[in-house]
Scaffold this active site. Structure first.
Site, PDB file in Angstrom:
ATOM      1  N   GLU A   1      -7.250  -5.695  -0.170  1.00 52.05           N
ATOM      2  CA  GLU A   1      -7.328  -4.785   0.560  1.00 52.05           C
ATOM      3  C   GLU A   1      -6.188  -3.804   0.325  1.00 52.05           C
ATOM      4  OE1 GLU A   1      -5.935  -2.948   4.416  1.00 52.05           O
ATOM      5  OE2 GLU A   1      -4.795  -4.825   2.771  1.00 52.05           O
TER       6      GLU A   1
ATOM      7  N   CYS B   1       0.456  -0.715   0.339  1.00 51.70           N
ATOM      8  CA  CYS B   1      -0.002  -0.337   0.195  1.00 51.70           C
ATOM      9  C   CYS B   1       0.988   1.302  -0.094  1.00 51.70           C
ATOM     10  CB  CYS B   1      -0.838   0.288   1.607  1.00 51.70           C
ATOM     11  SG  CYS B   1      -0.232   0.324   3.044  1.00 51.70           S
TER      12      CYS B   1
ATOM     13  N   ARG C   1      -9.756   1.528   5.578  1.00 51.41           N
ATOM     14  CA  ARG C   1      -9.564   0.548   3.919  1.00 51.41           C
ATOM     15  C   ARG C   1     -10.413   0.514   3.145  1.00 51.41           C
ATOM     16  NH1 ARG C   1      -5.528   1.984   6.262  1.00 51.41           N
ATOM     17  NH2 ARG C   1      -3.418   0.734   7.052  1.00 51.41           N
TER      18      ARG C   1
ATOM     19  N   ARG D   1      -9.512   3.354  11.130  1.00 50.92           N
ATOM     20  CA  ARG D   1      -8.601   2.766  10.169  1.00 50.92           C
ATOM     21  C   ARG D   1      -9.575   2.579   8.732  1.00 50.92           C
ATOM     22  NH1 ARG D   1      -4.192   1.646  10.994  1.00 50.92           N
ATOM     23  NH2 ARG D   1      -2.256   0.685   9.052  1.00 50.92           N
TER      24      ARG D   1
END
Length: 248
Positions: free
Chosen positions: A115, A77, A161, A159
């Site tokens: 993800e 990421c 994502r 968080r």
């Protein structure tokens, strides 16, 4: 009982695997991880301790896959992260997405779940996500993505994502919606859970803290003093706030 075979790429210490196995159990489905891959030796060690399964190393060295139904991949990421340089596919790590595409071509699974950080959605004006979508759909998969906040799923963490989901030769309809969750405050939204189970009380950091932890986990005096200057010695001002580490 039906067994779902899955592959866990860029596995880290096994977060996606843990969630996938838990979800399958809730549906009375057995799972079997037939291959995992993670290049970081420290993460490999933790993964082995967690699952008694040692991941393979560099994904670029994998040239065949066992039969499986689901492919999981939390591909790198940093190339798309707000905390990184956001170089996207111009960064070597960003090109590793195409290694996933290569492996999908070898043995097409029935479905995949990817993800990544939320920055993937807006990176390069949305063109990066469109490139990924094009690669996926050209292989016969549907393509949906959802921005989800872990705080909406019984975790004491704010968080966000992005999750990319695709099914081979199908056009699924999901009862899931993107939800960025609460802002940096005490507030918390748990409506997302209403799609799957009754609403529950939010989990907070206080719920998971141990009593009398080892002093080795204390913040350094330098870090504490830096915070004191920022909040003018009033640490209550930090309640509900997140601290972001802008590396570099």
């Amino acid at each position: 009982m039906k067994t779902i075979r899955f592959i866990d790429l860029f596995s880290g210490i096994g977060g996606m695997r843990l969630a996938f196995e838990s979800a399958a159990r809730s549906l009375n489905l057995e799972t079997e991880c037939v291959l995992s891959s993670e290049i970081n030796p420290d993460a490999q060690l933790v993964y082995q301790k967690n699952f008694a399964d040692t991941p393979l190393g560099d994904i670029r060295l994998i040239d065949k896959l066992p039969e499986h139904e689901i492919l999981l991949a939390g591909f790198p990421c940093q190339s798309f992260s707000y905390a990184g340089k956001k170089e996207g596919f111009g960064d070597t790590r960003g090109t590793l997405f195409f290694e996933i595409a290569r492996l999908i071509d070898i043995f097409k699974p029935q479905a995949f779940i990817f993800e990544n950080v939320r920055g993937l959605v807006s990176h390069d004006g949305g063109r990066t996500l469109e490139t990924i979508k094009g690669e996926i759909k050209s292989r016969g998969y549907s393509f949906d993505y959802f921005l989800l906040n872990s705080s909406n799923f019984s975790l004491p963490q704010n968080r966000v994502r992005v999750y990319l989901v695709g099914i081979l030769n199908a056009s699924p309809q999901f009862n899931l919606i993107s939800d960025l969750g609460p802002k940096d405050s005490h507030s918390s939204s748990h409506q997302q859970l209403s799609f799957f189970s009754p609403l529950s009380q939010p989990v907070t950091v206080a719920d998971i803290l141990e009593d009398n932890p080892d002093p080795k986990y204390d913040c350094s005096p330098e870090f504490v003093n830096a915070l004191k200057q920022i909040v003018n010695n009033d640490f209550s001002r930090l309640h509900g706030r997140r601290l972001i580490d802008y590396r570099g």
